[in-house]
Structure formats: structure tokens, C-alpha cells
Design a protein around this motif. Structure first.
Motif, short mmCIF file in Angstrom:
data_model
loop_
_atom_site.label_atom_id
_atom_site.label_comp_id
_atom_site.label_asym_id
_atom_site.label_seq_id
_atom_site.Cartn_x
_atom_site.Cartn_y
_atom_site.Cartn_z
N PRO A 103 0.15 79.47 107.45
CA PRO A 103 -0.80 80.08 108.39
C PRO A 103 -0.16 81.22 109.16
CG PRO A 103 -0.85 77.68 108.56
CD PRO A 103 0.32 78.03 107.69
N LYS A 104 -0.94 82.24 109.43
CA LYS A 104 -0.47 83.39 110.20
C LYS A 104 -0.27 82.97 111.65
CE LYS A 104 0.00 88.05 110.15
NZ LYS A 104 0.80 88.83 109.22
N ARG A 105 0.89 83.33 112.22
CA ARG A 105 1.19 83.01 113.61
C ARG A 105 1.59 84.28 114.35
NH1 ARG A 105 5.38 78.13 112.72
NH2 ARG A 105 5.78 78.47 114.94
N GLU A 252 12.40 95.55 122.65
CA GLU A 252 10.98 95.37 122.93
C GLU A 252 10.39 94.39 121.92
OE1 GLU A 252 8.40 98.74 121.13
OE2 GLU A 252 10.25 99.73 121.77
N PRO A 253 9.31 93.70 122.28
CA PRO A 253 8.70 92.75 121.34
C PRO A 253 8.21 93.46 120.07
CG PRO A 253 7.91 92.37 123.56
CD PRO A 253 8.65 93.68 123.59
N VAL A 254 8.56 92.88 118.95
CA VAL A 254 8.22 93.45 117.64
C VAL A 254 7.63 92.34 116.77
CG1 VAL A 254 9.13 94.56 115.56
CG2 VAL A 254 10.09 95.14 117.80
N PRO A 255 6.55 92.60 116.04
CA PRO A 255 5.98 91.55 115.17
C PRO A 255 6.99 91.08 114.12
CG PRO A 255 4.47 93.41 115.39
CD PRO A 255 5.76 93.85 116.00
N LEU A 256 6.91 89.82 113.77
CA LEU A 256 7.81 89.25 112.76
C LEU A 256 7.67 89.95 111.41
CD1 LEU A 256 9.88 86.96 113.05
CD2 LEU A 256 8.23 85.43 111.97
N SER A 257 6.55 90.62 111.21
CA SER A 257 6.33 91.35 109.96
C SER A 257 7.32 92.49 109.76
CB SER A 257 4.90 91.92 109.91
OG SER A 257 4.68 92.77 111.02
N GLU A 258 8.04 92.89 110.82
CA GLU A 258 9.02 93.97 110.72
C GLU A 258 10.39 93.47 110.29
OE1 GLU A 258 8.50 97.09 110.90
OE2 GLU A 258 6.54 97.25 111.84
N LEU A 259 10.52 92.17 110.04
CA LEU A 259 11.81 91.61 109.69
C LEU A 259 12.05 91.69 108.18
CD1 LEU A 259 14.08 90.36 111.37
CD2 LEU A 259 13.13 88.11 110.86
N ASN A 260 13.22 92.22 107.80
CA ASN A 260 13.67 92.28 106.40
C ASN A 260 14.89 91.40 106.26
OD1 ASN A 260 11.77 94.40 106.15
ND2 ASN A 260 13.32 95.94 106.61
N GLY A 281 14.10 79.18 100.77
CA GLY A 281 12.87 79.43 100.03
C GLY A 281 11.64 79.21 100.88
N ALA A 282 11.65 78.13 101.67
CA ALA A 282 10.53 77.86 102.56
C ALA A 282 10.43 78.95 103.63
CB ALA A 282 10.69 76.49 103.21
N ILE A 288 7.09 85.94 104.48
CA ILE A 288 6.17 86.78 103.70
C ILE A 288 4.72 86.50 104.11
CG2 ILE A 288 5.29 87.15 101.36
CD1 ILE A 288 8.23 86.80 100.42
N SER A 289 4.42 85.25 104.43
CA SER A 289 3.07 84.93 104.91
C SER A 289 2.76 85.61 106.23
CB SER A 289 2.93 83.41 105.09
OG SER A 289 3.05 82.73 103.86
N GLN A 290 3.81 85.95 107.01
CA GLN A 290 3.62 86.66 108.28
C GLN A 290 3.64 88.18 108.08
OE1 GLN A 290 2.94 84.30 110.62
NE2 GLN A 290 3.46 82.98 108.86
N GLY A 291 3.75 88.63 106.83
CA GLY A 291 3.78 90.07 106.54
C GLY A 291 5.17 90.64 106.43
N GLY A 292 6.20 89.78 106.45
CA GLY A 292 7.59 90.24 106.40
C GLY A 292 8.11 90.40 104.99
#
Length: 495
Positions: A103-105, A252-260, A281-282, A288-292
Motif C-alpha cells: 500500500p502507498k504510504r 527538507e522533507p522529501v518523498p520516499l519516491s526520491e530514494l535510489n 527483496g521485501a 518501488i510500491s512507493q515510487g522509488g
């Protein structure tokens, strides 16, 4: 605590979760197995009898064949198991995509937003030598800078990315050296960079600068030692200019989707495929489910499990790129007269890994279940969100450096034997077993050993919380120990 673990219902071996003594009656799946000999922790025990040539299955897939008759309850390892792999293979695109989607958080980390839109998890100062001849002067420069700014808090880490190359290199060797160093200069974790050359090297600063593309002139400076009177004084003046540009940087706060995140393992053991690699793996599936984005490398340790990755290619084009990735690396070995399937290492074998299939099937679990969206060549930077594969060898520091160069802000590194190393980006060491974590707490960052008794969901939540803390500035063990290194792949063309 359980004594044995069977990884898949199709398996005909189980893994010893502790040292087993000959004669012990061991419970497994409602029945018992009598150990006919001592079985070391992390090693395999036969769940049925085998004739010579019979296929041995672990993780639900073949990991080799019996080289002699094996009785139920015997120890299965390199003395009676051999790989099924030989030569090159042909591949067919048969998609088999069953991604686990979380689920997206609304999760964030505190990072540094760069002028070009990229996000760093560190504000580091790098000196990047274009040639190894200036490594010593660069170290002196850093020491003087620290003395001049004893209370500076602008930079999380100050590092000379030392290497022995840049002089008398041609062809791919020269290209790869230059590519990795360019990537480091452009890394989002770099709050400032001094590119430092000698002046007579192949990797000349003026050409390097022309290949850099757009850059922040306030934060990236250049120095050629042979073109100034006192290179130490000139370098310190440039570092002061970088310091002034970076001294007011704030997270500054950054969405988790920016994490590589880079995925790597080394010093693997029989628990790697049971605890730490499945945890990564989990986490990969979760991120990836969060856009990362996550990146899997170590191409030789995909051999034997490559068909699983190929089946996860999001389209035929990506499938073809994976085939090329695998076959080109096999050709690299063959071109030097080396065997393709000699992996695993002596340390892997001591830990219970018996064949390359055994190692690879455990290794690739770090990539979870997500589709493969892209394949990167060595030195290339990330282009897509999701799971990518990266061309690099199994060598720990070379592969981790390649992950950093691809714009991974941190590397997750699982190990069952332990290692103190760290790449030039934060390198999170994840222990596969409790004993390693307790013995080497000054090396290790996170313990996946509890997964033998604790549900994945619980440990994963702890891991997510920890990774967000690291991305927000909590130092890793390699940073605390001041161990940050760079290694560059070398193929062998010199003057």
C-alpha cells in the motif's frame, strides 16, 4: 528454535539453522529426518536419497546434481554436488510477472534538494583526483581544510575518492575511469567537489570538464597542480569557496519516491538466502510500491538465476537487454580464458553455499518480485523509476562503487561472513545471522537474523524505519569508522 528450514515445497534438501550432530532426530514438516553425520550451520541436509546424476533442488529450482550416491540425512555440499551450468545458453522471453505491491504510504525522509532537481541524503565534500599521482596532496589538502574549519557542520563527510588510475590508460580502461569519476562529481550526495589533476595525465582536466555537462560552478571547482605555484594553497582557497556555497544548506522533507537504493551482497553464507536477501527483496518491493528505485548488480551472481530475472522483464526490449547483459559478461570471462561458473568463493563455501546456482538463487532474492524496467551499462546513471539491473562484477567495492556512480544515494549490503568496507555513499551492512551481528556490531548496521523466528512484516517495518533514519542523516557504521572508498573496474589496456 527450529533446526531445519525447507525453502520451497519442491526442495529435496533443507538448511541447518544450527550445527547438527550425527544421530539427531530433526523435525521438519510433520516428519523427522535423522542426521547421519555432522551438518555445519547453514549447510544442507538430504531429505531423500539420491543416485549419482540426480538433480538437487533448493529455493524450488535446481542448484546442481549429485556426483555420488547420497543417502537421506547426509550432508550435501561441494564434495557431492556439482553445478549444472556449462557454456552459454539460449533464452526465450516467457513473461512471468507476479509483483508484490505494498500500500502507498505518505512517508518522507529529510534530504538535500539540488539545483538540478536531484536529491542527496548527504552533504558531502569530495576531492576527485583525475589521476592517482595527486592522491597524497589531496589528503594533505583535506587535513589542512579540517584544521582551518574545526567546527564546520556543512559537510557530513569529507572524502578523497582515491584511485590509482588516470595515467597511461587507453580504450575501455580509460573510458571507465573517466565515466565513474564524472558520475561521482555529479552525484546528488555531493554538496561540493574539487576536481584535482596533475596536468600531464591521459585523463586531463580540461577534457574531463568538457564532458561534465551542466554543473553548479559555485560547488564544483577545478585545479591542475602543474599550472599553479603552490597547489596546496590554491586547493585550500577553492575548498573555502565551496564551503561558503554549502554552509547554509539544510535538509527538507522529501518523498520516499526520491530514494535510489543499490542492492549488493558479499561474504554470503547459507543464511543469506533465508534472512537478509529476502529482507532486501521485501524492502525493494516496498520502495518501488512507493515510487522509488532499486538497482541489482553483480552480473556473475545472476548466472543460474538469470531466467527468473528475464521472465520479469517488463517488455521484450528489456528482456533482450538482460540477455545481452548476461552473455556479454560470460564472454568477458571466456575472453581471458577463465571459467564462467567457478563462483562461489571459498568463504561462500565455508558458509554453506555449494554451487553458483545455490548462490545466485539466494543472491537475486535481493531484487524482490518487481518487474525489471531497465538495464544499465557500467558507468551509466539511472533513467527510470523501479527495478534496474546494472553491469558490474561481483567484487564488493567495485560493484558498490558502480551502484553509487549510477546515482544510488546508499547501498544495502547483506553479508553472512562480515566486512568492514564502505563505498563512497553510505553502505548499510545487513547481517544474515545473530552471531555475526553480535560479534561485529562495529561493522554491522542491521540484523536480519531474527527473521528465523520473527515475521517478515515486523522486521521489514523496523528496516524501513532504519533506512529512513539513514537517509535523513543517521550515519552508517562505515561513516562512523571513516571508511569510504572508491574502486573502478579495470579490463587491462595500458601503455
Amino acid at each position: 528454535m527450529r533446526s531445519l528450514m525447507k525453502m520451497n515445497a519442491r526442495d529435496n534438501v533443507a538448511v541447518a539453522l544450527r550445527a547438527i550432530t550425527a544421530g539427531e532426530q530433526l523435525a521438519l514438516d510433520g516428519s523427522t529426518v535423522e542426521a547421519s553425520m555432522d551438518i555445519p550451520r547453514g549447510h544442507k541436509i538430504a531429505l531423500s536419497s539420491f543416485n549419482q546424476g540426480d538433480i538437487i533442488v533448493k529455493y524450488g529450482y535446481p542448484i546442481g546434481h549429485a556426483t555420488a550416491s547420497i543417502q537421506k540425512g547426509e550432508h550435501i555440499h561441494t564434495h557431492n554436488l556439482k553445478t549444472n551450468l556449462s557454456g552459454e545458453e539460449s533464452y526465450e522471453y516467457v513473461p512471468d510477472l507476479h509483483p508484490v505491491i505494498y500500500p502507498k504510504r505518505d512517508l518522507t525522509f529529510d534530504g538535500y534538494r539540488r539545483k538540478n532537481g536531484k536529491v542527496g541524503i548527504r552533504n558531502d565534500l569530495f576531492i576527485v583526483p583525475t589521476v592517482g599521482c595527486v592522491n597524497g596532496i589531496a589528503e594533505m589538502m583535506i587535513s589542512e581544510f579540517k584544521n582551518a574549519h574545526p567546527d564546520q557542520t556543512s559537510f557530513d563527510n569529507i572524502t578523497v575518492l582515491k584511485h590509482p588510475y588516470g595515467c597511461s590508460q587507453l580504450g575501455d580502461d580509460h573510458r571507465m575511469t573517466r565515466s565513474i569519476l564524472l558520475d561521482a562529481v555529479n552525484h546528488p550526495n555531493a554538496g561540493g567537489v574539487l576536481v584535482f589533476g596533475l596536468g600531464c595525465e591521459n585523463n586531463i582536466v580540461s577534457e574531463f570538464k568538457s564532458l561534465l555537462g551542466e554543473y553548479d560552478e559555485a560547488r564544483i571547482k577545478f585545479l591542475v597542480a602543474q599550472e599553479v605555484g603552490n597547489e596546496l594553497e590554491a586547493g585550500l582557497a577553492l575548498l573555502d569557496e565551496i564551503y561558503e556555497a554549502a554552509r547554509n544548506d539544510v535538509r527538507e522533507p522529501v518523498p520516499l519516491s526520491e530514494l535510489n537504493v543499490g542492492l549488493k551482497c558479499g561474504g554470503s553464507d547459507g543464511f543469506s538466502g533465508i534472512t537478509a536477501n529476502p529482507l532486501l527483496g521485501a524492502f525493494s518491493d516496498f520502495l518501488i510500491s512507493q515510487g522509488g528505485t532499486t538497482v541489482l548488480t553483480e552480473v556473475p551472481e545472476m548466472f543460474g538465476a538469470e531466467k527468473m530475472l528475464m521472465a520479469r522483464a517488463e517488455n521484450k526490449e528489456v528482456f533482450e537487454d538482460i540477455v545481452s547483459l548476461i552473455n556479454n559478461f560470460k564472454q568477458y570471462f571466456l575472453s581471458y580464458g577463465e571459467p564462467v561458473y567457478e563462483n562461489p568463493s571459498p568463504g561462500n563455501k565455508a558458509g554453506g553455499i555449494s554451487s553458483l546456482e545455490d548462490k545466485s538463487l539466494g543472491c537475486t532474492q535481493k531484487a524482490g518480485t518487481a518487474p525489471v524496467v531497465d538495464v544499465l551499462q557500467y558507468g551509466e546513471k539511472l533513467r527510470k523509476k523501479g527495478l534496474s539491473l546494472l553491469q558490474a562484477p561481483g567484487n564488493d567495492l567495485v560493484a558498490s562503487s558502480a551502484l553509487g556512480a549510477a546515482d544510488c544515494q546508499l547501498v544495502l549490503f547483506t553479508t553472512g561472513r562480515g566486512t568492514p568496507f564502505g563505498s563512497f555513499v553510505p553502505t548499510v551492512k545487513v547481517a544474515t545471522n545473530n552471531e555475526l551481528y553480535e560479534n561485529k556490531k562495529h561493522w554491522m548496521d542491521f540484523n536480519a537474523g531474527p527473521l528465523l523466528e520473527t515475521p517478515m512484516e515486523e522486521v521489514l517495518e523496523q528496516f524501513i524505519e532504519y533506512i529512513i533514519a539513514v537517509a535523513s542523516g543517521q550515519p552508517t557504521r562505515n561513516e562512523q569508522n571513516d571508511v569510504r572508498e572508491l574502486a573502478i573496474f579495470k579490463t587491462g589496456v595500458t601503455l
